[in-house]
Design a protein around this motif. Structure first.
Motif, PDB file in Angstrom:
ATOM      1  N   ILE A  98     -23.308 -30.990 -46.827  1.00  0.00           N
ATOM      2  CA  ILE A  98     -23.668 -31.105 -45.409  1.00  0.00           C
ATOM      3  C   ILE A  98     -22.496 -30.719 -44.506  1.00  0.00           C
ATOM      4  CG2 ILE A  98     -25.473 -32.823 -45.787  1.00  0.00           C
ATOM      5  CD1 ILE A  98     -23.526 -34.976 -44.810  1.00  0.00           C
ATOM      6  N   ASP A  99     -21.462 -30.127 -45.103  1.00  0.00           N
ATOM      7  CA  ASP A  99     -20.360 -29.589 -44.306  1.00  0.00           C
ATOM      8  C   ASP A  99     -19.756 -30.637 -43.388  1.00  0.00           C
ATOM      9  OD1 ASP A  99     -18.633 -27.552 -43.609  1.00  0.00           O
ATOM     10  OD2 ASP A  99     -19.867 -26.872 -41.920  1.00  0.00           O
ATOM     11  N   ALA A 100     -19.540 -31.826 -43.952  1.00  0.00           N
ATOM     12  CA  ALA A 100     -18.981 -32.919 -43.159  1.00  0.00           C
ATOM     13  C   ALA A 100     -17.460 -32.858 -43.147  1.00  0.00           C
ATOM     14  CB  ALA A 100     -19.431 -34.255 -43.738  1.00  0.00           C
ATOM     15  N   GLU A 101     -16.875 -33.361 -42.080  1.00  0.00           N
ATOM     16  CA  GLU A 101     -15.436 -33.621 -42.064  1.00  0.00           C
ATOM     17  C   GLU A 101     -15.231 -35.014 -42.652  1.00  0.00           C
ATOM     18  OE1 GLU A 101     -11.654 -34.411 -39.059  1.00  0.00           O
ATOM     19  OE2 GLU A 101     -13.582 -33.724 -38.244  1.00  0.00           O
ATOM     20  N   VAL A 102     -14.357 -35.112 -43.650  1.00  0.00           N
ATOM     21  CA  VAL A 102     -14.209 -36.372 -44.372  1.00  0.00           C
ATOM     22  C   VAL A 102     -12.837 -36.970 -44.116  1.00  0.00           C
ATOM     23  CG1 VAL A 102     -14.267 -37.525 -46.617  1.00  0.00           C
ATOM     24  CG2 VAL A 102     -15.796 -35.589 -46.168  1.00  0.00           C
ATOM     25  N   LEU A 103     -12.827 -38.201 -43.613  1.00  0.00           N
ATOM     26  CA  LEU A 103     -11.614 -38.991 -43.505  1.00  0.00           C
ATOM     27  C   LEU A 103     -11.574 -39.948 -44.688  1.00  0.00           C
ATOM     28  CD1 LEU A 103     -11.682 -39.965 -39.706  1.00  0.00           C
ATOM     29  CD2 LEU A 103     -10.696 -37.925 -40.772  1.00  0.00           C
ATOM     30  N   LEU A 104     -10.390 -40.217 -45.209  1.00  0.00           N
ATOM     31  CA  LEU A 104     -10.255 -41.109 -46.361  1.00  0.00           C
ATOM     32  C   LEU A 104      -9.209 -42.164 -46.086  1.00  0.00           C
ATOM     33  CD1 LEU A 104     -10.735 -41.892 -49.380  1.00  0.00           C
ATOM     34  CD2 LEU A 104      -8.864 -40.312 -49.936  1.00  0.00           C
ATOM     35  N   TYR A 105      -9.602 -43.427 -46.350  1.00  0.00           N
ATOM     36  CA  TYR A 105      -8.615 -44.499 -46.398  1.00  0.00           C
ATOM     37  C   TYR A 105      -8.501 -44.975 -47.833  1.00  0.00           C
ATOM     38  CZ  TYR A 105      -6.449 -49.040 -46.360  1.00  0.00           C
ATOM     39  OH  TYR A 105      -5.624 -50.099 -46.648  1.00  0.00           O
ATOM     40  N   ASP A 106      -7.315 -44.814 -48.394  1.00  0.00           N
ATOM     41  CA  ASP A 106      -7.013 -45.353 -49.720  1.00  0.00           C
ATOM     42  C   ASP A 106      -5.498 -45.384 -49.867  1.00  0.00           C
ATOM     43  OD1 ASP A 106      -6.473 -45.727 -52.522  1.00  0.00           O
ATOM     44  OD2 ASP A 106      -8.554 -45.192 -52.932  1.00  0.00           O
ATOM     45  N   PRO A 107      -4.904 -46.574 -49.895  1.00  0.00           N
ATOM     46  CA  PRO A 107      -3.443 -46.667 -49.937  1.00  0.00           C
ATOM     47  C   PRO A 107      -2.836 -46.130 -51.221  1.00  0.00           C
ATOM     48  CG  PRO A 107      -4.446 -48.832 -50.218  1.00  0.00           C
ATOM     49  CD  PRO A 107      -5.547 -47.901 -49.848  1.00  0.00           C
ATOM     50  N   TYR A 108      -3.655 -45.874 -52.260  1.00  0.00           N
ATOM     51  CA  TYR A 108      -3.138 -45.379 -53.526  1.00  0.00           C
ATOM     52  C   TYR A 108      -3.186 -43.853 -53.634  1.00  0.00           C
ATOM     53  CZ  TYR A 108      -3.546 -50.264 -54.917  1.00  0.00           C
ATOM     54  OH  TYR A 108      -3.425 -51.634 -54.991  1.00  0.00           O
ATOM     55  N   VAL A 109      -3.724 -43.181 -52.624  1.00  0.00           N
ATOM     56  CA  VAL A 109      -3.871 -41.730 -52.651  1.00  0.00           C
ATOM     57  C   VAL A 109      -2.752 -41.094 -51.831  1.00  0.00           C
ATOM     58  CG1 VAL A 109      -5.330 -39.788 -51.955  1.00  0.00           C
ATOM     59  CG2 VAL A 109      -6.356 -41.790 -53.059  1.00  0.00           C
ATOM     60  N   SER A 110      -2.003 -40.193 -52.464  1.00  0.00           N
ATOM     61  CA  SER A 110      -0.906 -39.506 -51.785  1.00  0.00           C
ATOM     62  C   SER A 110      -1.442 -38.406 -50.878  1.00  0.00           C
ATOM     63  CB  SER A 110       0.048 -38.893 -52.811  1.00  0.00           C
ATOM     64  OG  SER A 110      -0.603 -37.839 -53.515  1.00  0.00           O
ATOM     65  N   ALA A 111      -0.578 -37.899 -50.025  1.00  0.00           N
ATOM     66  CA  ALA A 111      -0.978 -36.809 -49.135  1.00  0.00           C
ATOM     67  C   ALA A 111      -1.368 -35.577 -49.932  1.00  0.00           C
ATOM     68  CB  ALA A 111       0.164 -36.491 -48.174  1.00  0.00           C
ATOM     69  N   ALA A 112      -0.628 -35.317 -51.014  1.00  0.00           N
ATOM     70  CA  ALA A 112      -0.933 -34.149 -51.845  1.00  0.00           C
ATOM     71  C   ALA A 112      -2.299 -34.306 -52.507  1.00  0.00           C
ATOM     72  CB  ALA A 112       0.150 -33.957 -52.898  1.00  0.00           C
ATOM     73  N   GLU A 113      -2.597 -35.506 -52.981  1.00  0.00           N
ATOM     74  CA  GLU A 113      -3.891 -35.729 -53.629  1.00  0.00           C
ATOM     75  C   GLU A 113      -5.024 -35.643 -52.618  1.00  0.00           C
ATOM     76  OE1 GLU A 113      -5.943 -38.787 -56.848  1.00  0.00           O
ATOM     77  OE2 GLU A 113      -4.149 -39.426 -55.755  1.00  0.00           O
ATOM     78  N   ALA A 114      -4.797 -36.156 -51.411  1.00  0.00           N
ATOM     79  CA  ALA A 114      -5.815 -36.051 -50.363  1.00  0.00           C
ATOM     80  C   ALA A 114      -6.108 -34.588 -50.055  1.00  0.00           C
ATOM     81  CB  ALA A 114      -5.347 -36.784 -49.110  1.00  0.00           C
ATOM     82  N   GLU A 115      -5.075 -33.784 -50.038  1.00  0.00           N
ATOM     83  CA  GLU A 115      -5.267 -32.346 -49.792  1.00  0.00           C
ATOM     84  C   GLU A 115      -6.098 -31.723 -50.905  1.00  0.00           C
ATOM     85  OE1 GLU A 115      -2.639 -28.319 -48.818  1.00  0.00           O
ATOM     86  OE2 GLU A 115      -1.638 -30.242 -49.196  1.00  0.00           O
ATOM     87  N   GLN A 116      -5.827 -32.116 -52.148  1.00  0.00           N
ATOM     88  CA  GLN A 116      -6.612 -31.610 -53.273  1.00  0.00           C
ATOM     89  C   GLN A 116      -8.076 -32.020 -53.159  1.00  0.00           C
ATOM     90  OE1 GLN A 116      -4.566 -33.132 -56.737  1.00  0.00           O
ATOM     91  NE2 GLN A 116      -3.335 -31.276 -56.959  1.00  0.00           N
ATOM     92  N   LEU A 117      -8.321 -33.227 -52.657  1.00  0.00           N
ATOM     93  CA  LEU A 117      -9.687 -33.701 -52.495  1.00  0.00           C
ATOM     94  C   LEU A 117     -10.383 -33.049 -51.302  1.00  0.00           C
ATOM     95  CD1 LEU A 117      -9.131 -37.538 -53.103  1.00  0.00           C
ATOM     96  CD2 LEU A 117     -10.400 -35.969 -54.589  1.00  0.00           C
ATOM     97  N   GLY A 118      -9.624 -32.389 -50.449  1.00  0.00           N
ATOM     98  CA  GLY A 118     -10.201 -31.746 -49.276  1.00  0.00           C
ATOM     99  C   GLY A 118     -10.534 -32.708 -48.166  1.00  0.00           C
ATOM    100  N   VAL A 119      -9.762 -33.796 -48.057  1.00  0.00           N
ATOM    101  CA  VAL A 119     -10.016 -34.813 -47.045  1.00  0.00           C
ATOM    102  C   VAL A 119      -8.771 -35.012 -46.194  1.00  0.00           C
ATOM    103  CG1 VAL A 119     -11.656 -35.972 -48.553  1.00  0.00           C
ATOM    104  CG2 VAL A 119      -9.277 -36.745 -48.522  1.00  0.00           C
ATOM    105  N   THR A 120      -8.938 -35.725 -45.096  1.00  0.00           N
ATOM    106  CA  THR A 120      -7.824 -36.087 -44.230  1.00  0.00           C
ATOM    107  C   THR A 120      -7.551 -37.575 -44.390  1.00  0.00           C
ATOM    108  OG1 THR A 120      -8.440 -34.392 -42.616  1.00  0.00           O
ATOM    109  CG2 THR A 120      -6.995 -36.167 -41.855  1.00  0.00           C
TER     110      THR A 120
END
Length: 328
Positions: A170-192
């Motif tokens: 659905i071409d959503a913009e995804v925000l993520l809150y997870d204190p265990y996820v690094s910035a690099a991993e968030a980038e890999q997941l395609g989220v902010t």
């Protein structure tokens, strides 16, 4: 496990593979650990293949299972029945939580799409008035739709990650809150990555996928629920205690927020609770996880893990002691 589940958890192909791989205790399965039959089975068991309804596996039971080397759980969490003593004994543990994540993520995507289109309150109006021209009865400021949604995902758990993948349709913009996820991993997941306060205040949809731990309990409290914008949709397919039910109820009764709740606190809600009757609330009976023909995925994954164990390979889906405090 519960004997009534055996044919669902192990469909014919999985059952045939299981019988090829292992010498099964007969009759299969046990539903308790207290009988002489259980004593005999435990005395020679190398692997316990468990499922929903498994009794507690603690130090006392392990003393009766001197040959036990592995526990393979054909369901989700092991925290409800497996004591840390198993790890102290060097027993390796696996779970089918990855397979159970599939239907939960699918349910969540469906809830987001239906909820964003306000299908649930509109369906009630349609049923009551028998006319499709019901959209005008809803506050236009609260109208969402699926195009360009900002979806806030609370928790990059197995389910949370699958939801992130599915949201691409659905071409959503995804925000993520997870204190265990690094910035690099968030980038890999395609989220902010976002702080939780920022996420709840700026998302059109907030979907909860964190485990129930002392740190997460009540994480969506009265203050954070108040930060949500009018018309925000809250989806909870995780655990009820993560959300302050009293505070959420106030905002749902007023019509400021919408919700799809597969879990609540308490569960189920009392018979007279206002959420049962609200048109902007869709309640389901904790059914997002594997049901019906979906249950076979759990047994198939468990048999795959047993095959790895039989060939001396590590589990693909291990449950490690160090992770128990932060997983479901």
């Amino acid at each position: 496990m519960n004997p009534g589940l055996i044919d669902d958890v192990f469909p014919p192909e999985a059952r045939a593979r299981l019988e090829e791989l292992a010498d099964l205790h007969v009759p299969f399965p046990l539903k308790e650990f207290t009988s002489p039959q259980a004593d005999e089975a435990l005395a020679r068991a190398e692997v316990l293949l468990t499922g929903w309804g498994c009794p507690r596996i603690d130090g006392a039971l392990l003393e009766r299972a001197p040959e036990l080397r592995a526990v393979i759980h054909a369901a989700g969490t092991v925290k409800t029945f497996l004591a840390p003593a198993a790890y102290e004994r060097g027993i390796v543990v696996s779970s089918a939580a990855e397979a159970n994540a599939v239907p939960v993520a699918e349910f969540t995507l469906a809830a987001i799409i239906m909820g964003a289109k306000r299908a649930f309150p509109l369906a009630q109006l349609f049923r009551a008035r028998r006319t499709h021209r019901t959209a005008a009865d809803l506050d236009r400021q609260h109208w969402l739709g699926t195009h360009g949604l900002t979806v806030g995902v609370v928790g990059a758990s197995r389910i949370g990650r699958r939801v992130i993948e599915l949201l691409r349709v659905i071409d959503a913009e995804v925000l993520l809150y997870d204190p265990y996820v690094s910035a690099a991993e968030a980038e890999q997941l395609g989220v902010t990555s976002a702080a939780l306060d920022t996420l709840v205040a700026t998302s059109d949809v907030v979907t909860v996928h964190a485990p129930d731990t002392p740190e997460t309990r009540g994480m969506l409290d009265a203050r954070r629920i108040a930060l949500m914008r009018p018309g925000t949709l809250l989806v909870n397919t995780a655990r009820g205690p993560l959300v302050d039910t009293v505070a959420l109820t106030e905002h749902l009764v007023s019509g400021r927020l919408d919700a799809v709740l597969d879990v609540t606190d308490p569960e189920p809600l009392p018979a007279g609770h206002p959420l049962w009757e609200l048109p902007n609330v869709f309640l389901t009976p904790h059914l997002a996880g594997a049901q019906g023909n979906e249950v076979g995925r759990l047994g198939t994954l468990a048999v795959d893990e047993l095959e790895r164990y039989a060939h001396g390979a590590p589990f693909a889906h291990p449950v490690r002691l160090a992770d128990l405090g932060r997983i479901a």
